[in-house]
Design an enzyme around this catalytic site. Sequence first.
Site, mmCIF file in Angstrom:
data_model
loop_
_atom_site.group_PDB
_atom_site.id
_atom_site.type_symbol
_atom_site.label_atom_id
_atom_site.label_comp_id
_atom_site.label_asym_id
_atom_site.label_seq_id
_atom_site.Cartn_x
_atom_site.Cartn_y
_atom_site.Cartn_z
ATOM 1 N N SER A 16 -25.978 86.447 -20.240
ATOM 2 C CA SER A 16 -25.403 86.258 -21.748
ATOM 3 C C SER A 16 -26.536 85.863 -22.415
ATOM 4 O O SER A 16 -27.421 86.771 -22.491
ATOM 5 C CB SER A 16 -24.215 85.280 -21.549
ATOM 6 N N HIS A 42 -17.349 87.034 -24.010
ATOM 7 C CA HIS A 42 -17.287 88.370 -23.267
ATOM 8 C C HIS A 42 -15.894 88.838 -23.260
ATOM 9 O O HIS A 42 -15.802 89.309 -21.993
ATOM 10 C CB HIS A 42 -18.017 88.350 -21.902
#
Length: 308
Positions: free
Chosen positions: A90, A198
Amino acid sequence: MIGLLFSGQGAQKTGLTQDLYETIPTYHKVIDDAATILQFDLPSLLFDEAKEADLASTKYCQPAILAMSYGLYQLIKTELPRDKFGIGLSLGEYSALAASGCVDFATALRLIKCRGELMQAASESTPSKMAAIMKADLADVQAVCKDAAGLGAIGVANVNTPQQIVVGGVSAAVDQVVSDLKAAGKRVVPLQVSGAFHTPVMAPIQSALNTKLQTVNWQHGTFPVYSTTTQAEFKPDTLTDNLTKQLVSTTYFAKTLAAHQANLDAVIEVGPGRTLISFARKLNRDLATYRLDSSSELNKTLAAMEVL
């Protein structure tokens, strides 16, 4: 070949790298420079126990980890073999891109500060949560998420290892998924996060992040960095689009790393903690793993690089 694994949000812990900050001028300067760019007291945030709650918040945590990761990379970059690649979890993708030189450090910090603020705002506007499911089949988890979608936005956020899948979404939908999976005999662990990253919960901020990303003059880096959403190498002409989609897309850390496993000699976690090297060992328990977040771990890593 060396795999450089750049830490994601949640790896932070008050006090990590303080000994490096106090004894190594190169690392000290990176943290102080980052504090000037970010316009907040980064050393206090990282090392003062009274600031622990602030360090855990998305808007501070993300730029803090990027600064740490970039600074730690400076301590080993000249000792690394030529054959290396980067994978980030990420926000760690931004750290990897900065370390490789695809984007300069100051720009990367401002980008991730903006991203962290946007993600925190999205989390605060929509109550959401995440949970890790152990030893479950991905198709089964996706099917349960689909069944719960009528309760609100939900999806598979991360496939970290073959044994760990993370789901996230609005609270009611996640609660339903957790209930269904527990009823099916699966072990589920709630995660202490500020929002469902996400997943579609982040969709409202994609446009604002895309606008910021479009201001960046992306470059080719000194080592390849691979996306955990596409498993392909990041390229300057597609970085803005890929990082915009990353906000709402499933990350596949294990799958991305496994693609390079045949030629992999060791992995180094570039950032706080050991989360990513623990994921790597789920793929290959014999893989050599190293860390950088203390003087003792840094010295072990540098000694190993002399041999490699």
